[in-house]
Enzyme design. Sequence first.
Site, short mmCIF file in Angstrom:
data_model
loop_
_atom_site.label_atom_id
_atom_site.label_comp_id
_atom_site.label_asym_id
_atom_site.label_seq_id
_atom_site.Cartn_x
_atom_site.Cartn_y
_atom_site.Cartn_z
N ASP A 70 0.87 -1.17 0.00
CA ASP A 70 0.00 0.00 0.00
C ASP A 70 0.91 1.22 0.00
OD1 ASP A 70 -2.30 1.81 0.50
OD2 ASP A 70 -3.32 -0.07 0.97
N VAL B 125 -8.16 -4.24 1.40
CA VAL B 125 -7.14 -5.21 1.82
C VAL B 125 -6.04 -5.39 0.77
CG1 VAL B 125 -8.60 -6.55 3.41
CG2 VAL B 125 -8.59 -7.12 0.96
N LYS B 126 -6.30 -4.98 -0.46
CA LYS B 126 -5.32 -5.09 -1.55
C LYS B 126 -4.66 -6.47 -1.60
CE LYS B 126 -4.52 -0.11 -1.99
NZ LYS B 126 -5.36 0.41 -0.89
N ARG B 127 -5.44 -7.53 -1.47
CA ARG B 127 -4.89 -8.87 -1.50
C ARG B 127 -4.63 -9.32 -2.93
NH1 ARG B 127 -4.88 -7.50 3.36
NH2 ARG B 127 -5.56 -8.87 5.03
#
Lengths: 265, 265
Positions: A88, B84-86
């Site tokens: 991020d 969550v940017k998984r």
Amino acid sequence: MDLRGPLCAGIDPHPSLLHAWGLSDDVPGLERFAMTAVEAFAGTVAAVKPQSAFFERHGSAGIAVLERLLAAARERGALVVLDVKRGDIGSTAQAYADAYLDPAAPLAADAVTASPFLGVGSLDPLFETAEKHGTGVFVLALTSNPEGPQVQHARTSDGGTVAGAVLRSLAQRNAGVTPLGSFGAVVGATIGETSEDLDVNGPLLVPGVGAQGGTVDSVRRIFGSASRHILPSSSREILAAGPDVRALREAAQRANDGFAPLVGR
Amino acid sequence: MDLRGPLCAGIDPHPSLLHAWGLSDDVPGLERFAMTAVEAFAGTVAAVKPQSAFFERHGSAGIAVLERLLAAARERGALVVLDVKRGDIGSTAQAYADAYLDPAAPLAADAVTASPFLGVGSLDPLFETAEKHGTGVFVLALTSNPEGPQVQHARTSDGGTVAGAVLRSLAQRNAGVTPLGSFGAVVGATIGETSEDLDVNGPLLVPGVGAQGGTVDSVRRIFGSASRHILPSSSREILAAGPDVRALREAAQRANDGFAPLVGR
């Protein structure tokens, strides 16, 4: 790695493995699986690599199991590479660093995996926090899955590849550090030939060995002089030997011994 | 969005915001912050976006707060986009899908953010699980941070950009769906001009509005006809109005009203 050999033993509490071990796909099953794997591996191998996704599936109770796994592995002397592939920007990247790379955190690990889709520089808060606390970061660079090259082989404005930019950035951060810097790369064991310079003076986490096809020979061919810095990561193949602790330990030891020549042991 | 307007209210329990609200940087402080934000926003705006990193910082107890936030937001009628940017491959990508996109999971959300560094196709398990359960996925495409273009503007083998490949892939998955497909993109409000086609027939999550510089005019200029599908996401600016619930709600309402013309309200 010098003391114990190169193997990184994956801890992937996949539903089908829970089933194969006679465990239920719930929090007690997860806990039993995690603690069995730690008991089998963490006194023997250099590093264990729990895969966070399989704990997140079970919500906060699953994450509490992960906390106990981290503590138990540390007690037995294994380093823990927590496979979270986080990435991020700005203060959110710092929050991930706080979560996993600060020894005071409930989920403190020795290293995490990170994803550079927002640019490798976006991971600076992770690098800086790792530097401060003596922890480490493995950044995704080249993976073996068929969809990976779409992004990883794409050409950056300077004519190199995305993977190359990631690797160069890690090499710069590790420059001059002996015996090895704390900023590693994730590079698949079965990527085939590559013209990238994989020697980043840092550790290389290499999934895809064993059942997935990576052998000592193929790894040596791909990694060349960087082979001595490899943590080959095996999960399914060694976990298939469970749930018997001794059988698991022997499977890990066999894999560890098999890759020992890579690091000159 | 039709009923409530386009705003997605970020819930970022950043340590400095906890401090500004007179709360301690611990689990009780986190809980108070999260529940106050839900009370202020979730009965009013279309979507709230908790940032997972700030909950992960507090370990399993922080994740338990996130579970309670998800339930409380749903009760008040807001959709939850869990940031969550998984991203991972194969059965691990499936585990992330199980964790967040299956309504039976403890951390079930209405949508998640995802990262395509392993190739957008690696996210198929997330897309398929979302399709099955009526949930959604927002894939990182173009971000405003200075390091982003290194990867996102890199050229793929067909001569387009990485971001373009992500956007095209989403457009294909959303083709023919009315009124809007479930597969969205994350595109920063301050990316400047772009030649990419942002109209993927899916929602666009647009961080960077408000304090970070994105205005109705600049958003309209960048997004053109896709402006009507935008969820402008504001976090710090509206959260700075706290801890008073009414002040927070008014700040969110002002932001929501400000962007209403984009969606023709």
